[in-house]
Motif scaffolding. Structure first.
Motif, mmCIF file in Angstrom:
data_model
loop_
_atom_site.group_PDB
_atom_site.id
_atom_site.type_symbol
_atom_site.label_atom_id
_atom_site.label_comp_id
_atom_site.label_asym_id
_atom_site.label_seq_id
_atom_site.Cartn_x
_atom_site.Cartn_y
_atom_site.Cartn_z
ATOM 1 N N PRO A 31 0.808 -1.224 0.000
ATOM 2 C CA PRO A 31 0.000 0.000 0.000
ATOM 3 C C PRO A 31 0.841 1.274 0.000
ATOM 4 N N GLN A 32 2.101 1.201 0.450
ATOM 5 C CA GLN A 32 2.909 2.415 0.566
ATOM 6 C C GLN A 32 4.015 2.517 -0.480
ATOM 7 N N SER A 33 4.190 1.511 -1.297
ATOM 8 C CA SER A 33 5.271 1.554 -2.273
ATOM 9 C C SER A 33 4.791 0.945 -3.581
ATOM 10 N N ASP A 34 5.134 1.611 -4.701
ATOM 11 C CA ASP A 34 4.723 1.107 -5.999
ATOM 12 C C ASP A 34 5.596 -0.040 -6.481
ATOM 13 N N GLN A 35 6.787 -0.162 -5.960
ATOM 14 C CA GLN A 35 7.719 -1.166 -6.454
ATOM 15 C C GLN A 35 7.755 -2.422 -5.600
ATOM 16 N N GLU A 36 7.516 -2.306 -4.342
ATOM 17 C CA GLU A 36 7.551 -3.456 -3.439
ATOM 18 C C GLU A 36 6.206 -4.181 -3.479
ATOM 19 N N THR A 37 6.239 -5.465 -3.247
ATOM 20 C CA THR A 37 4.998 -6.215 -3.086
ATOM 21 C C THR A 37 5.012 -6.868 -1.722
ATOM 22 N N CYS A 38 3.860 -7.237 -1.289
ATOM 23 C CA CYS A 38 3.737 -7.923 -0.003
ATOM 24 C C CYS A 38 3.780 -9.432 -0.190
ATOM 25 N N GLY A 39 4.095 -9.881 -1.381
ATOM 26 C CA GLY A 39 4.051 -11.306 -1.674
ATOM 27 C C GLY A 39 2.619 -11.683 -2.011
ATOM 28 N N SER A 40 2.248 -12.891 -1.709
ATOM 29 C CA SER A 40 0.871 -13.320 -1.941
ATOM 30 C C SER A 40 0.289 -13.832 -0.637
ATOM 31 N N ALA A 41 -1.006 -14.119 -0.667
ATOM 32 C CA ALA A 41 -1.657 -14.585 0.561
ATOM 33 C C ALA A 41 -1.068 -15.908 1.036
ATOM 34 N N PHE A 42 -0.718 -16.782 0.089
ATOM 35 C CA PHE A 42 -0.179 -18.078 0.470
ATOM 36 C C PHE A 42 1.337 -18.059 0.625
ATOM 37 N N ALA A 43 2.011 -17.003 0.130
ATOM 38 C CA ALA A 43 3.467 -16.888 0.252
ATOM 39 C C ALA A 43 3.837 -15.430 0.493
ATOM 40 N N PRO A 44 3.565 -14.909 1.707
ATOM 41 C CA PRO A 44 3.889 -13.512 1.982
ATOM 42 C C PRO A 44 5.397 -13.283 1.918
ATOM 43 N N SER A 45 5.782 -12.078 1.543
ATOM 44 C CA SER A 45 7.198 -11.729 1.408
ATOM 45 C C SER A 45 7.495 -10.547 2.302
ATOM 46 N N ILE A 46 8.658 -10.575 2.954
ATOM 47 C CA ILE A 46 9.050 -9.430 3.790
ATOM 48 C C ILE A 46 10.048 -8.554 3.057
ATOM 49 N N GLY A 47 10.146 -8.722 1.757
ATOM 50 C CA GLY A 47 11.032 -7.882 0.964
ATOM 51 C C GLY A 47 12.407 -8.495 0.825
ATOM 52 N N ASP A 48 13.328 -7.686 0.304
ATOM 53 C CA ASP A 48 14.687 -8.161 0.073
ATOM 54 C C ASP A 48 15.520 -8.195 1.342
ATOM 55 N N TYR A 49 15.089 -7.512 2.347
ATOM 56 C CA TYR A 49 15.878 -7.431 3.576
ATOM 57 C C TYR A 49 15.242 -8.279 4.656
ATOM 58 N N SER A 50 16.058 -8.967 5.378
ATOM 59 C CA SER A 50 15.518 -9.798 6.454
ATOM 60 C C SER A 50 15.824 -9.196 7.817
ATOM 61 N N ASP A 51 16.116 -7.927 7.847
ATOM 62 C CA ASP A 51 16.417 -7.300 9.133
ATOM 63 C C ASP A 51 15.124 -6.945 9.865
ATOM 64 N N ALA A 52 15.264 -6.498 11.055
ATOM 65 C CA ALA A 52 14.110 -6.195 11.900
ATOM 66 C C ALA A 52 13.269 -5.070 11.328
ATOM 67 N N LEU A 53 13.912 -4.105 10.659
ATOM 68 C CA LEU A 53 13.175 -2.993 10.090
ATOM 69 C C LEU A 53 12.244 -3.456 8.972
#
Length: 150
Positions: A31-53
């Motif tokens: 919802p806040q970025s045009d380039q990032e996705t949240c993944g899908s309902a069955f395979a959510p994604s936390i983005g390219d970074y796995s840090d706490a942020l």
């Protein structure tokens, strides 16, 4: 449930299953970025970074979208399963309607007048429900039962 209704139920169930799978597997935009996705309902994604942020961002921004898509997907898949099962049960137990009408014609009501029985047989023959041979056999049976009565 007729064969036609059961077949429609199976087709609708397969369609709902495909819709549920599509909803569950399609990428959800962030919802806040045009380039990032949240993944899908069955395979959510936390983005390219796995840090706490990144995880905090995912929980704050994507969790609602993923959970809503997950609920819709699961409801569609369950609805699909129910429709397919109901349709399959209906198809397995449904008797073709023309056979039921043939059986009804071959077992005339004991108190129905002969003319009514012959008219019913003629109507079944006229609309193609029974063949010429079946019509002649049923007609002979009705007329023979009439001659056998005292």
């Amino acid at each position: 449930m007729t064969r036609k209704t059961s077949a429609v139920s199976v087709v609708l169930g397969v369609g709902a299953l495909l819709a549920g799978a599509f909803m569950g597997l399609r990428p959800l935009p962030s919802p806040q970025s045009d380039q990032e996705t949240c993944g899908s309902a069955f395979a959510p994604s936390i983005g390219d970074y796995s840090d706490a942020l990144s995880r905090a961002f995912f929980k704050a921004v994507c969790a609602d979208a993923v959970n809503q898509a997950k609920v819709v997907s699961i409801v569609l898949v369950l609805l699909a399963a129910a429709l397919v099962v109901a349709g399959a049960i209906g198809l397995a137990g449904a008797r073709p309607q023309h056979h039921a009408s043939i059986l009804a014609a071959k077992r005339p009501e004991p108190h129905a007048p002969v003319a009514e029985q012959l008219e019913r047989l003629a109507a079944l023959h006229a609309n193609g429900t029974i063949t010429n041979a079946e019509f002649e056999a049923a007609k002979r049976k009705v007329l023979n039962e009439t001659n056998d009565q005292p």
